[in-house]
Design an enzyme around this catalytic site. Structure first.
Site, short mmCIF file in Angstrom:
data_model
loop_
_atom_site.label_atom_id
_atom_site.label_comp_id
_atom_site.label_asym_id
_atom_site.label_seq_id
_atom_site.Cartn_x
_atom_site.Cartn_y
_atom_site.Cartn_z
N GLY A 132 0.94 -1.29 -0.06
CA GLY A 132 -0.02 -0.10 -0.09
C GLY A 132 0.93 1.12 -0.01
O GLY A 132 1.34 1.57 1.05
N THR A 133 1.17 1.67 -1.10
CA THR A 133 2.20 2.63 -1.38
C THR A 133 1.81 4.16 -0.50
O THR A 133 2.59 4.81 0.08
CB THR A 133 2.65 3.16 -2.79
OG1 THR A 133 1.46 3.46 -3.52
CG2 THR A 133 3.00 1.94 -3.43
N CYS A 134 0.63 4.51 -0.60
CA CYS A 134 0.14 5.54 0.09
C CYS A 134 0.46 5.49 1.57
O CYS A 134 0.76 6.51 2.30
CB CYS A 134 -1.47 6.04 -0.08
SG CYS A 134 -1.90 6.27 -1.90
N TYR A 135 0.49 4.38 2.07
CA TYR A 135 0.53 4.28 3.74
C TYR A 135 1.85 3.40 3.92
O TYR A 135 2.17 3.18 5.14
CB TYR A 135 -0.64 3.62 4.22
CG TYR A 135 -1.92 4.19 4.05
CD1 TYR A 135 -2.27 5.42 4.68
CD2 TYR A 135 -2.92 3.74 2.97
CE1 TYR A 135 -3.42 6.11 4.47
CE2 TYR A 135 -4.02 4.56 2.88
CZ TYR A 135 -4.40 5.48 3.46
OH TYR A 135 -5.65 6.11 3.29
N LEU A 136 2.74 3.57 2.94
CA LEU A 136 4.08 2.95 3.20
C LEU A 136 3.75 1.45 4.02
O LEU A 136 4.42 1.25 5.08
CB LEU A 136 4.89 3.62 4.08
CG LEU A 136 5.47 5.05 3.15
CD1 LEU A 136 6.22 5.82 4.07
CD2 LEU A 136 6.34 4.53 2.02
#
Length: 142
Positions: A132-136
């Site tokens: 989940g790249t937005c939330y690392l």
């Protein structure tokens, strides 16, 4: 001849790129006002805009937060054992997979935190790790 060479060099390096540079400068200053970035030295501004290219991977490991895991779980131990054996290029590819960039933001590695979480699926052998790249967040099945 010297005058000709001087005029030619001036034309190539200054006059011919003056209009594109002015357009770039105008757009850059619209998005990043000069009063904000003039406090940086050129090297600092470069790191701020491009990010850090050298990474202490062990510090990255220390900064990880775990969701439904703890650092002593066998899955986590296995992950870090494999990760630290990877070549530098593959580690940066992992970072790009996780965050969308193969570099650490200008704030530095000590402020970069990501999470390794258990997706808690019925059959973990049928699920690949995903991010989940937005939330690392790296979702790592057991």
């Amino acid at each position: 001849r010297k005058e000709y060479v001087d005029l030619y060099v001036n034309h190539i390096f200054n006059k011919s790129v003056q209009k594109p540079f002015e357009d770039f400068k105008k757009g850059f200053l619209r998005g990043c006002p000069a009063r904000l970035w003039k406090m940086f030295l050129p090297e600092e501004l470069q790191v701020f805009l491009q990010g850090h290219t050298t990474i202490d991977w062990h510090l990255l490991e220390k900064n990880v937060v775990y969701g439904q895991y703890n650092k002593l779980d066998q899955t986590i131990k296995n992950f870090w054992t494999v990760f630290h054996k990877l070549p530098e290029e593959k580690k940066k590819m992992f970072l790009a997979f996780l965050s969308g960039s193969d570099r650490i933001t200008g704030y530095g590695l000590e402020h970069f935190r990501f999470c390794i979480a258990d997706p808690q699926v019925e059959n973990p052998d049928e699920v690949c790790p995903y991010a989940g790249t937005c939330y690392l967040t790296l979702f790592l099945p057991r």
